[in-house]
Design an enzyme around this catalytic site. Structure first.
Site, mmCIF file in Angstrom:
data_model
loop_
_atom_site.group_PDB
_atom_site.id
_atom_site.type_symbol
_atom_site.label_atom_id
_atom_site.label_comp_id
_atom_site.label_asym_id
_atom_site.label_seq_id
_atom_site.Cartn_x
_atom_site.Cartn_y
_atom_site.Cartn_z
ATOM 1 N NE ARG A 266 -4.279 -1.327 -0.037
ATOM 2 C CZ ARG A 266 -4.407 -2.456 -0.711
ATOM 3 N NH1 ARG A 266 -3.364 -2.954 -1.356
ATOM 4 N NH2 ARG A 266 -5.558 -3.112 -0.729
ATOM 5 C CD GLU A 295 -3.313 3.171 -5.741
ATOM 6 O OE1 GLU A 295 -4.383 2.556 -5.961
ATOM 7 O OE2 GLU A 295 -2.323 2.619 -5.227
ATOM 8 C CG HIS A 314 -3.239 -0.965 -6.561
ATOM 9 N ND1 HIS A 314 -3.581 -0.128 -5.520
ATOM 10 C CD2 HIS A 314 -3.254 -2.219 -6.032
ATOM 11 C CE1 HIS A 314 -3.787 -0.849 -4.417
ATOM 12 N NE2 HIS A 314 -3.596 -2.117 -4.712
#
Length: 347
Positions: A266, A295, A314
């Site tokens: 993360r 993001e 991601h």
């Protein structure tokens, strides 16, 4: 008796996959199932890391009013990303079970769920294999100069100099890899790393190593020891107040010069300003970054411009098996609830 189930899926966790697995698991049960497909990942989710999310929720997708209207009088909600806050729960008096097809129910207010008598279950380790394999790929991309070679070829340049002894990469079997976090993903990654023959260090203050890993020579060490000894540092911890910015100027300063850094966990685990400085100075030779504090990443983000960084959007946990595995486990939780049995993975 007909049991009402609301499925809120998306374009990764497809609602029809949830439905198929629920119908398979529940057999002859009389079910009234309705489905909604959210447009994630084609549209970004909300992140409550950089800014406060809905009632403090993290990583969710969907307008609260629309979600509440869709759930309506359903007894069971099966979802990946739909938010469920305290205020939303108060408007859903019939809701008794929420099955979240994720490793952590970050889109659910768990305190409110307990207060409102709603059982929440999840799917820990649903993408552990996918992320562990991705992390291995990330390390190889950096250690064996796969990214450097690829980018030069795309630019029309033949980098024969990458075969020079002073520029070529290293093999994992001669390196020490430091794994920060020993949960579902970390344990799977350690098993894969052992096959490469590298020395493996693990830092996680809340666990003990498995007997298999101890016998294979894996060491459980403090974080400061890990960053000082590792040739590769890879993150696999959850975000908590304790782990936020666990990689910062102090920890980076303790790393070996020329270390390789990987983050498939993360973004908030990392102070990206400090990471940028270390990549520019060469303290960190290269980095593979899969997750970010914000993001999608801003187009003018400085790390996008560095030549010694590999970036992906991601996607480490994205695999077909993640979808089917998570749906199977969520369906089993629904079956157990309908049968009056205790959950396998209560939150």
């Amino acid at each position: 008796m007909t049991r009402k189930i609301a499925i809120i899926g998306d374009r990764f966790m497809l609602p029809e996959v949830f439905r198929s697995e629920i119908e398979k698991a529940c057999g002859d049960a009389t079910l009234d199932i309705r489905m909604l497909e959210q447009p994630w990942p084609d549209e970004p989710m909300e992140h409550g890391y950089a800014v406060d999310g809905l009632d403090g929720l993290k990583e969710y997708f969907g307008d609260p009013d629309e979600v509440v209207d869709f759930i309506g009088d359903a007894e069971i909600l099966v979802t990946q990303l739909a938010p469920l806050s305290d205020g939303m729960m108060k408007r859903l008096p019939d809701l008794k079970l929420v099955a979240v097809s994720r490793g952590g129910p970050v889109n659910i207010d768990m305190v409110a769920a307990r207060r409102n008598g709603i059982r929440v279950v999840n799917v820990p380790g649903r993408n552990a294999s996918a992320v562990a394999e991705f992390a291995i790929g990330a390390m190889l991309a950096e250690t064996r100069l796969i990214r450097v070679g690829h980018e030069s070829m795309r630019a029309g340049e033949w980098r024969g100099d990458l075969y020079r002894a002073d520029r070529t990469g290293r093999e994992l079997n001669e390196m020490t890899v430091g794994v920060v976090g020993y949960g579902n993903i970390g344990t799977r990654l350690v098993k894969l790393l052992r096959a490469f023959g590298c020395r493996v260090l693990v830092s996680d203050p809340y666990v003990q190593l498995s007997a298999e890993d101890r016998n294979a020579g894996v060491e459980l060490v403090a974080l400061d020891d890990l960053v000082a000894r590792a040739d590769v540092v890879t993150l696999h911890a959850r975000v908590t107040e304790e782990t936020k910015h666990i990689i910062n100027r102090d920890t980076i300063a303790k790393m070996k010069p020329g270390v390789i850094f990987v983050n498939t966990a993360r973004g908030p685990l990392v102070d990206y300003d400090a990471l940028y400085e270390a990549l520019v100075s060469g303290q960190i030779a290269s980095a593979m970054l899969e997750t970010f504090a914000i993001e999608p990443v801003p187009a003018d983000w400085p790390l996008l411009q560095l030549p010694n960084v590999t970036l992906t959007p991601h996607i480490a946990g994205a695999s077909v098996r993640t979808v089917t595995y998570a749906a199977e486990k969520a369906a089993e939780e629904v079956r157990r609830y309908l049968a009056g049995q205790p959950p396998v993975n209560p939150c």
